[in-house]
Design an enzyme around this catalytic site. Structure first.
Site, short mmCIF file in Angstrom:
data_model
loop_
_atom_site.label_atom_id
_atom_site.label_comp_id
_atom_site.label_asym_id
_atom_site.label_seq_id
_atom_site.Cartn_x
_atom_site.Cartn_y
_atom_site.Cartn_z
N SER A 32 -17.29 6.18 -28.09
CA SER A 32 -17.24 5.53 -26.78
C SER A 32 -18.42 6.00 -25.96
O SER A 32 -18.78 7.18 -25.99
CB SER A 32 -15.94 5.88 -26.06
OG SER A 32 -15.99 5.51 -24.70
N TYR B 66 -9.94 11.97 -23.43
CA TYR B 66 -10.54 10.92 -24.25
C TYR B 66 -12.04 11.16 -24.42
O TYR B 66 -12.58 11.06 -25.53
CB TYR B 66 -10.29 9.57 -23.60
CG TYR B 66 -10.84 8.39 -24.37
CD1 TYR B 66 -10.18 7.92 -25.50
CD2 TYR B 66 -12.00 7.74 -23.97
CE1 TYR B 66 -10.67 6.82 -26.21
CE2 TYR B 66 -12.48 6.64 -24.66
CZ TYR B 66 -11.82 6.20 -25.78
OH TYR B 66 -12.29 5.12 -26.49
#
Length: 246
Positions: free
Chosen positions: A140, A153
């Site tokens: 990401s 995350y």
């Protein structure tokens, strides 16, 4: 470029980006095995793209081992590609780092980091047997620019990027290429919880302004699974319409 008759295992394949990756790979003739914890949706996606399906819980080492055995049986022990797309994203954002619960933190790392490691470990003998294996990790761009209030995350995807580089060196002698794609916020079910302000930040900040769908990222993944992508091993590709550059 074609993936004709190449055996590829894709985790997190039930919906969203995973389902679009499955479609892109199927369109290029890959022999797919899809895996997900969401069995009903996973089987529906597999049926739609003409793939096999196996359940997996990436937080459970025994489940990952069982998936590896099932894949070996289905492919004769030869696997040409692994896409580590399965991860926890929904419901963990918008929380200051001081307020993250320890169990929530640990669960994200178990699935996103340890799950990626164990899945790659289970697939490695089959990738070596193919003589031209490819691993594509889905990271990401939040781990590149440092998105706030998403620390568990961000940390997990930063670890995935680091593992990509290290695995590229360990698996390179076997002519196995290891790369990662780092999308921005995509328009999927898993990003419905993301505040509208963050979506606007991305939409306005991209070199190519506007929202980003999943199909383009899926096409990048398909390319990285092909023969020509070996030269890119170890690289992290921010497939995000130019929100961040590397």
């Amino acid at each position: 470029m074609t993936l004709e008759n190449r055996h590829i295992l894709l985790t997190g394949a039930a919906r969203g980006l995973g389902a679009d990756i499955a479609q892109a790979l199927a369109d290029q003739g890959a022999r797919l095995i899809l895996a997900d914890i969401a069995e009903d949706e996973g089987r529906a996606t597999a049926s739609r793209v003409g793939a096999a399906f196996e359940p997996v819980d990436l937080g459970d080492p025994a489940s990952i081992s069982a998936l590896g055995q099932a894949v070996a049986e289905k492919t004769g022990g030869v696997l040409h590609g692994l896409v580590n797309n399965g991860a926890i994203a929904t419901g963990i954002g918008g929380i200051a780092f001081e307020d993250i619960e320890i169990e929530s933190w640990d669960r994200v790392q178990r699935v996103n980091v340890r799950g990626t490691w164990l899945m790659t470990r289970a697939a490695a003998p089959m990738l070596r047997a193919s003589g031209s294996g490819r691993v594509v990790n889905v990271a990401s761009d939040t781990a590149i620019w440092g998105a706030p209030k998403l620390l568990s995350y961000v940390a997990s995807k930063g670890a995935v990027m680091a593992m990509t580089r290290s695995l590229a060196r360990e698996l390179g002698p076997d002519r196995i290429g290891v790369t990662a794609v780092a999308p921005g916020i995509l328009t999927t079910q898993s990003t419905e919880y993301v505040p509208e302000a963050r979506h606007r930040q991305y939409n306005d900040g991209r070199a190519v302004p506007g929202p980003q769908g999943t199909a383009e990222v899926a096409d990048v993944v398909a390319f990285l699974l092909g023969e020509a992508a070996l030269t890119l091993t170890g690289q992290i590709l921010p497939a995000n319409h130019g929100f961040v550059f590397r």
